[in-house]
Design a protein around this motif. Structure first.
Motif, PDB file in Angstrom:
ATOM      1  N   TYR B 301     -55.004  50.314 -44.168  1.00  0.00           N
ATOM      2  CA  TYR B 301     -54.209  51.525 -44.403  1.00  0.00           C
ATOM      3  C   TYR B 301     -54.661  52.214 -45.686  1.00  0.00           C
ATOM      4  N   GLN B 302     -54.729  51.454 -46.762  1.00  0.00           N
ATOM      5  CA  GLN B 302     -54.999  52.064 -48.072  1.00  0.00           C
ATOM      6  C   GLN B 302     -56.398  52.657 -48.155  1.00  0.00           C
ATOM      7  N   MET B 303     -57.362  52.038 -47.459  1.00  0.00           N
ATOM      8  CA  MET B 303     -58.747  52.501 -47.604  1.00  0.00           C
ATOM      9  C   MET B 303     -59.136  53.560 -46.576  1.00  0.00           C
ATOM     10  N   LEU B 304     -58.383  53.663 -45.478  1.00  0.00           N
ATOM     11  CA  LEU B 304     -58.731  54.656 -44.454  1.00  0.00           C
ATOM     12  C   LEU B 304     -57.585  55.621 -44.145  1.00  0.00           C
ATOM     13  N   VAL B 305     -56.397  55.089 -43.866  1.00  0.00           N
ATOM     14  CA  VAL B 305     -55.306  55.982 -43.460  1.00  0.00           C
ATOM     15  C   VAL B 305     -54.816  56.815 -44.638  1.00  0.00           C
ATOM     16  N   SER B 306     -54.632  56.155 -45.783  1.00  0.00           N
ATOM     17  CA  SER B 306     -54.103  56.894 -46.927  1.00  0.00           C
ATOM     18  C   SER B 306     -55.020  58.049 -47.340  1.00  0.00           C
ATOM     19  N   PRO B 307     -56.331  57.838 -47.435  1.00  0.00           N
ATOM     20  CA  PRO B 307     -57.202  58.986 -47.721  1.00  0.00           C
ATOM     21  C   PRO B 307     -57.056  60.100 -46.677  1.00  0.00           C
ATOM     22  N   ALA B 308     -56.900  59.714 -45.402  1.00  0.00           N
ATOM     23  CA  ALA B 308     -56.713  60.732 -44.361  1.00  0.00           C
ATOM     24  C   ALA B 308     -55.405  61.486 -44.586  1.00  0.00           C
ATOM     25  N   MET B 309     -54.341  60.753 -44.927  1.00  0.00           N
ATOM     26  CA  MET B 309     -53.039  61.378 -45.192  1.00  0.00           C
ATOM     27  C   MET B 309     -53.152  62.376 -46.334  1.00  0.00           C
ATOM     28  N   TYR B 319     -58.900  57.296 -54.086  1.00  0.00           N
ATOM     29  CA  TYR B 319     -58.240  56.741 -55.255  1.00  0.00           C
ATOM     30  C   TYR B 319     -59.227  56.559 -56.398  1.00  0.00           C
ATOM     31  N   PRO B 320     -58.742  56.599 -57.629  1.00  0.00           N
ATOM     32  CA  PRO B 320     -59.623  56.364 -58.775  1.00  0.00           C
ATOM     33  C   PRO B 320     -59.854  54.871 -59.025  1.00  0.00           C
ATOM     34  N   SER B 321     -60.970  54.574 -59.665  1.00  0.00           N
ATOM     35  CA  SER B 321     -61.263  53.202 -60.097  1.00  0.00           C
ATOM     36  C   SER B 321     -61.175  53.118 -61.611  1.00  0.00           C
ATOM     37  N   ILE B 322     -60.757  51.968 -62.073  1.00  0.00           N
ATOM     38  CA  ILE B 322     -60.737  51.712 -63.518  1.00  0.00           C
ATOM     39  C   ILE B 322     -61.283  50.296 -63.742  1.00  0.00           C
ATOM     40  N   LYS B 323     -61.511  49.961 -64.981  1.00  0.00           N
ATOM     41  CA  LYS B 323     -61.890  48.590 -65.318  1.00  0.00           C
ATOM     42  C   LYS B 323     -60.688  47.885 -65.900  1.00  0.00           C
ATOM     43  N   ALA B 324     -60.527  46.621 -65.541  1.00  0.00           N
ATOM     44  CA  ALA B 324     -59.364  45.873 -66.011  1.00  0.00           C
ATOM     45  C   ALA B 324     -59.778  44.440 -66.294  1.00  0.00           C
ATOM     46  N   ARG B 325     -58.991  43.795 -67.139  1.00  0.00           N
ATOM     47  CA  ARG B 325     -59.194  42.380 -67.419  1.00  0.00           C
ATOM     48  C   ARG B 325     -58.401  41.600 -66.381  1.00  0.00           C
ATOM     49  N   ASP B 369     -45.672  43.880 -54.510  1.00  0.00           N
ATOM     50  CA  ASP B 369     -46.146  44.248 -55.856  1.00  0.00           C
ATOM     51  C   ASP B 369     -47.614  44.654 -55.869  1.00  0.00           C
ATOM     52  N   CYS B 370     -48.209  44.851 -54.712  1.00  0.00           N
ATOM     53  CA  CYS B 370     -49.621  45.240 -54.664  1.00  0.00           C
ATOM     54  C   CYS B 370     -49.744  46.728 -54.992  1.00  0.00           C
ATOM     55  N   ASN B 371     -50.281  47.044 -56.137  1.00  0.00           N
ATOM     56  CA  ASN B 371     -50.489  48.450 -56.511  1.00  0.00           C
ATOM     57  C   ASN B 371     -51.951  48.733 -56.823  1.00  0.00           C
ATOM     58  N   LEU B 393     -56.986  51.831 -58.140  1.00  0.00           N
ATOM     59  CA  LEU B 393     -55.542  52.047 -58.284  1.00  0.00           C
ATOM     60  C   LEU B 393     -55.024  52.713 -57.016  1.00  0.00           C
ATOM     61  N   LEU B 394     -53.957  52.147 -56.450  1.00  0.00           N
ATOM     62  CA  LEU B 394     -53.481  52.646 -55.170  1.00  0.00           C
ATOM     63  C   LEU B 394     -52.480  53.783 -55.286  1.00  0.00           C
TER      64      LEU B 394
END
Lengths: 417, 417
Positions: B301-309, B319-325, B369-371, B393-394
């Motif tokens: 959903y997040q990688m295909l449907v959400s971009p379509a929405m 979605y944007p990407s960031i770097k995290a520890r 809690d998946c964000n 980031l979702l």
């Protein structure tokens, strides 16, 4: 009453007097985005029984490629057992017989009449999910104060939750004491202006999960003001009074609060813009007075009303701070703590923040795209372009502070896919 | 049709075929959070006339402390002028007479009968707002694709906008092909399970601004499937088919799409979990097939449907990407590009991300809690605790990517408060 507090102290005074509202039960499908007011626990193991991870064939023994198994046609019950040389067809997520040792995926099997032969060797234990391997009975899924996210909805659905208890949405009233304001959809006369603060506050309240009951423009209608305020206080949890907080001869807002006998918490906060906000209580109702100047009204809302809205819903009330690189400059210096309306953007190498144009307290331009405040301490120097600044993020979903489930989980099975 | 694409290519194939939906007019007060589909321009200067920045007294000349001015009682019109030795009482935001040189705040004045005396010297030009100093006629406030925030609502209110044109909310249908699924509010039999994907997808669609028309469980109801799919496609913009994407003998989802004559875009994407999603078109309708496994369904959903929405609503789709520890570790390695369900939290010193428990594609625990997803490239090594990882980031509001107004503003007046 205390006067001209530091912002942090003002927030403490206010938040110290706010308890979450009652819970109410809403249907699971409308719970998304609301704030849980009860402990949510896994009511049973998920999966409830051992089950197949694939569409395939359950067998009770390892076997070399080519060995044939009789395909059993009877339905699987929790008591089913597989005989030697036999096999049951199973679906992904479906029950497997008690003594299943492995499930051979369809793509690794060949049907030959009423027999099945495997085309690839499958090891013992493969493609079987054990009972409770996803969620174990008794695991805490969410605690009060957790925002309901889609994952939590799906987990609650797996336990058949029809309804869930969430904190009631705060009801908010707005009374504007600004003289000359007309409703935004009316045409103002030459000495009047459209009330943009009503729609601003309504949207801010909506974005904080609240509901606006009324936006009253009382600036030119003072005789009925006390009566109207008492009426509103009868039906709201929080009343915002805008304008009349710094009138000179007397403050209309303060006068109103004195007339109705509100309990003042503080009057004046050492911030810029909008250094004259106030907070009071009327029984269990909260009253917050904000500047009628659009920019100051927005800052006052975010620093005082929004934390109150969050506390009423059982959320952590204060916004997180981060450090960001300021893309442009800001020439002002000195004075009290200053909250500069800004737009913060996260990039792969960190946050960048831009000072928005139109920073006077009377201006609304800088409220467009405002998702952050640059937080400058009292007596600060000017901000140079490209320097690092402290930034308060206004959208609470930025902060990931709603992770009660994650904090409670003890690591668990990070698993394969 | 193309098979087993890289995710980036699959997203390009899909998004290249999606145009924003039509616009619709909604009332200003319900526009918050919607996506603008028209150019919003300042229709006149704000303020429209020169006006007072304070409650006080307008005068046409500088004067030392103690000099008295006659207080004029007539109403101010756009043509009013102040005579020498005279003063007009003005309100914050109110019109000032044409030849006003400064406004003396109430707190710096003393009333003496029909006269006023100033208790502090005020310099020429003070406390007067010039016409257009906040918003100049013709300034672009928002362009199509901008999410309506409270600041934009207030600016539109200042121009008396009754309605605003926003992209229509995408209508979405869901058909589940999973065998043994019963509605989440029913009690499953021993070889059945509650459909948690329906509520998951409904919440995800809601969070992306869409509306779910129907969640059909068709897994045990194949004969009517084609008819039902065509019915749904008649009333939705996007159809999600879950389950039946990797069945072994044949894929029910692929079979269904072939039967209705859909135009396949791709089948299979090299990601884990959920390597068997697919996308197709049916006229102007989008069909996306996702795994029926809860974890894989969420990732798909997040990688295909959400971009379509998002593309359907005129938003930047990805979605944007960031770097995290990474706070904890993740033992798996190798394989295709992997999207690890995670919780990202911003701290003052940067982002921290935690791998959530339960990463098998069949598990729903890690959706709570998946964000964010930790984005691991094909063939990656295990993730060590405390190492830096790339994170998607979702929640799109994280990214501050909606800043069209800010980008267009040319600096403007950063102002005083």
């Amino acid at each position: 009453m205390r006067f001209d507090l530091d912002l942090t102290e003002a927030q403490q005074q206010l938040l110290g007097r706010i308890a979450p509202l009652d819970g109410e039960r809403v249907s699971l499908l409308s719970a998304w985005g609301r704030i849980i007011s009860e402990e949510i626990t896994a009511e049973h193991d998920v999966p409830l029984y051992r089950q197949s991870a694939v569409d395939g064939f359950a067998v009770s023994e390892e076997a070399p490629v080519g060995v044939r198994f009789l395909l059993r046609e009877t339905a699987i019950t929790p008591e089913s057992e597989i005989g030697t040389g036999e096999s049951y067809s199973v679906a992904t997520g479906g029950l497997v017989p008690l003594n299943t040792r492995m499930v051979v995926p369809c793509e690794n099997a060949r049907i030959e009449g009423s027999y099945i032969a495997f085309t690839k060797e499958i090891k013992s234990g493969r493609n079987i999910k054990s009972a409770g391997e996803d969620l174990q009975r008794g695991t805490t899924l969410a605690s009060p104060g957790t925002r309901v996210d889609p994952g939590l909805v799906s987990a609650m659905a797996a336990f058949g939750y029809g309804e869930v208890s969430v904190y009631r949405c705060p009801r908010v009233g707005v009374i504007s004491l600004a003289k000359g304001a007309v409703p935004w959809h009316d045409t103002p006369g030459p000495d009047q202006f459209r009330d943009s603060n009503g729609p601003l506050l309504a949207s801010l309240v909506n974005s904080d999960g609240g509901e606006v009951i009324a936006v009253d423009l009382a600036g030119d209608n003072s005789p009925d003001l006390k009566k109207r305020a008492l009426e509103l206080l009868d039906s709201v949890d929080l009343l915002i009074v805008t304008g009349g907080t710094h009138g000179g001869e007397y403050d209309e807002a303060r006068n109103l609060l004195e007339e109705i006998g509100a309990e003042f918490l503080f009057w004046g906060v050492k911030i810029r813009p909008g250094g004259h906000p106030a907070a009071a209580l009327f029984g269990s109702r909260i009253i917050i007075c904000l500047s009628g100047n659009p920019g100051a009204c927005m800052v006052g809302y975010q620093m005082l009303v929004s934390p109150a809205m969050r506390a009423l819903q059982g959320l952590p009330p204060l916004y997180p701070s981060i450090k960001a690189r300021c893309v442009n400059s800001f020439a002002k210096e000195g004075g009290p703590r200053r909250l500069v309306r800004a737009n913060a953007v996260v990039h792969e190498d960190g946050w960048r923040v831009t000072v928005l144009p139109g920073q006077k307290s009377s201006m609304m331009n800088s409220s467009i795209d405002c998702n952050a405040f640059i937080d400058l301490p009292a007596g600060h120097p000017p901000v140079k372009a490209d320097s690092e600044v402290k930034v308060i993020l206004l959208n609470p979903e930025y902060s990931g502070i709603y992770h009660s489930h994650m904090q409670q989980s003890t690591g668990g099975d990070l698993g394969n896919e």
